[in-house]
Design an enzyme around this catalytic site. Structure first.
Site, PDB file in Angstrom:
ATOM      1  N   GLU A   3       0.885  -1.168   0.000  1.00 29.24           N
ATOM      2  CA  GLU A   3       0.000   0.000   0.000  1.00 29.24           C
ATOM      3  C   GLU A   3       0.923   1.219   0.000  1.00 29.24           C
ATOM      4  O   GLU A   3       1.494   1.579   1.029  1.00 29.24           O
ATOM      5  CB  GLU A   3      -0.906   0.011   1.236  1.00 29.24           C
ATOM      6  CG  GLU A   3      -1.845  -1.181   1.330  1.00 29.24           C
ATOM      7  CD  GLU A   3      -3.075  -1.065   0.434  1.00 29.24           C
ATOM      8  OE1 GLU A   3      -3.213  -0.037  -0.255  1.00 29.24           O
ATOM      9  OE2 GLU A   3      -3.888  -2.008   0.428  1.00 29.24           O
TER      10      GLU A   3
HETATM   11 ZN   LIG Z   1      -6.340  -0.934  -3.561  1.00 35.04          ZN
END
Ligand SMILES: [Zn+2]
Length: 360
Positions: A323
């Protein structure tokens, strides 16, 4: 400027034209709902069956604009550095010319930079916060949010959350087509974009690692996302129907089985990525099991790692989700810094993965 869908595809062509020796373009079989084809760029001088490989995914979620650019940028950096026999540097994360050679000549990297081009095009032209693909809304459903499937809830891993998780497990997925974010789709792997990722894994048994690059976090996530990890009770696993009423609850003494050696490998490689990303400009991504965010079903990373449990003939694929950054669409000057963090992390993985004991 962020690349649009056409620019991603032309970048793949340009890199192949400029460096035909160490690259190959492959086209997955399934067109998107809007009729687009997507492509992978393989980087590596060796044949696909000769050396281990890594699969790098970007653009599964439409509004996360940085990951496709990051994958194109890393492919370009690697090919240019290899061609000119130089190293690569991202802040204090540096890679020698010998390390670049090691990656390009003893490894294959499958870049799949834009898995969901319909969604990206819609996000970049019409609705910036769009997340899903563009599957047409089911008959009788009205409203713009009834279009699309969350591809990262569509993979064939505990997909049917209403049957496979405790009712109070807070699993982040939905069987409502009008959910604007996490609709799982009408069936496991119903979506052409999902099946293209499955195709990439099926057709390349040398793929032993996968990273699905998302935003935002920052975080580096390893398996599992379905429940807390445990390494003591092999029968407590995703295939065990006796757990269907309890799966996904925190701190209940029942978790998803991961062999101890695999967990060690998963964490060790995550930490290599975290160290490399952090050395770019001091951002600590942090390493955790995907469940640390919330329980999930149907995600790409759990699906990829689950394949060898379901089918003993399948390759074990250690799988990660990065992320990246702290926003979906930062100003591009900030995105360029995030792209350097992702590039450093992925290069560190490619360098270290073959040397880390590959689990049980
Ligand atoms: Zn995502």
């Amino acid at each position: 400027m962020y690349l649009n869908v056409a620019e991603i595809e032309s970048a793949i062509d340009s890199l192949h034209d400029a460096y035909p020796g160490p690259t190959e373009i492959t086209t997955p079989p399934h067109r998107t709902h809007e009729g687009r084809t997507t492509r992978l760029l393989r980087v590596g001088t060796r044949q696909v069956n000769e050396v281990p490989a890594i699969l790098l995914l970007g653009g599964i979620h439409a509004r996360e604009w940085m990951p496709p650019d990051a994958l194109i940028s890393l492919a370009a950096d690697l090919l240019e550095a290899h061609d000119s026999a130089t190293g690569l540097g991202y802040g204090s994360s540096t890679f020698t010319a010998a390390q670049v050679t090691q990656v390009v000549e003893n490894f294959n990297l499958f870049f799949f930079p834009c898995v969901n081009p319909d969604g990206r095009a819609f996000s970049q032209t019409t609705s910036a916060m769009w997340r899903k693909n563009r599957r047409p809304a089911p008959a009788g459903s009205n409203g713009p949010s009834c279009v699309g499937v969350d591809l990262n809830r569509n993979f064939d891993f505990l997909w049917n959350h209403t049957a496979k998780f405790a009712t109070d497990a807070d699993v982040h997925t939905s069987d409502n087509p009008c959910d604007p974010h996490v609709y799982r789709g009408p069936a496991a792997a119903s979506e052409p974009e999902t099946r293209n990722v499955v195709w990439a894994l099926d057709s390349n048994p040398q793929i032993r690692w996968m990273v699905d690059v998302h935003s935002a976090g920052p975080a580096i996530l390893h398996n599992w996302g379905s429940d807390q990890n445990q390494s003591t009770t092999p029968t407590d696993n995703f295939r065990n129907p006796n757990l269907d009423d309890v799966r996904g609850r925190p701190d209940d003494g029942i978790g998803e089985f991961i062999p101890e050696a695999d967990l060690k490998t998963a964490v060790e490689l995550s930490e290599h990525m975290n160290d490399a990303a952090g050395a770019v400009r001091g951002v600590d991504y942090g390493v955790e099991a995907a469940y640390g965010l919330y329980p999930t079903s149907g995600t790409s990373d759990d699906y990829a790692y689950s394949r060898h449990f379901t089918n003993p003939a399948a390759t074990k694929v250690f799988s990660y989700t990065i992320e990246c950054g702290d926003r979906f669409q930062p100003a591009f000057s900030e995105a360029e810094q995030v792209i350097r963090e992702v590039s450093a992390a992925l290069l560190a993985l490619a360098l270290n993965a073959p040397n880390v004991t590959n689990g049980a």
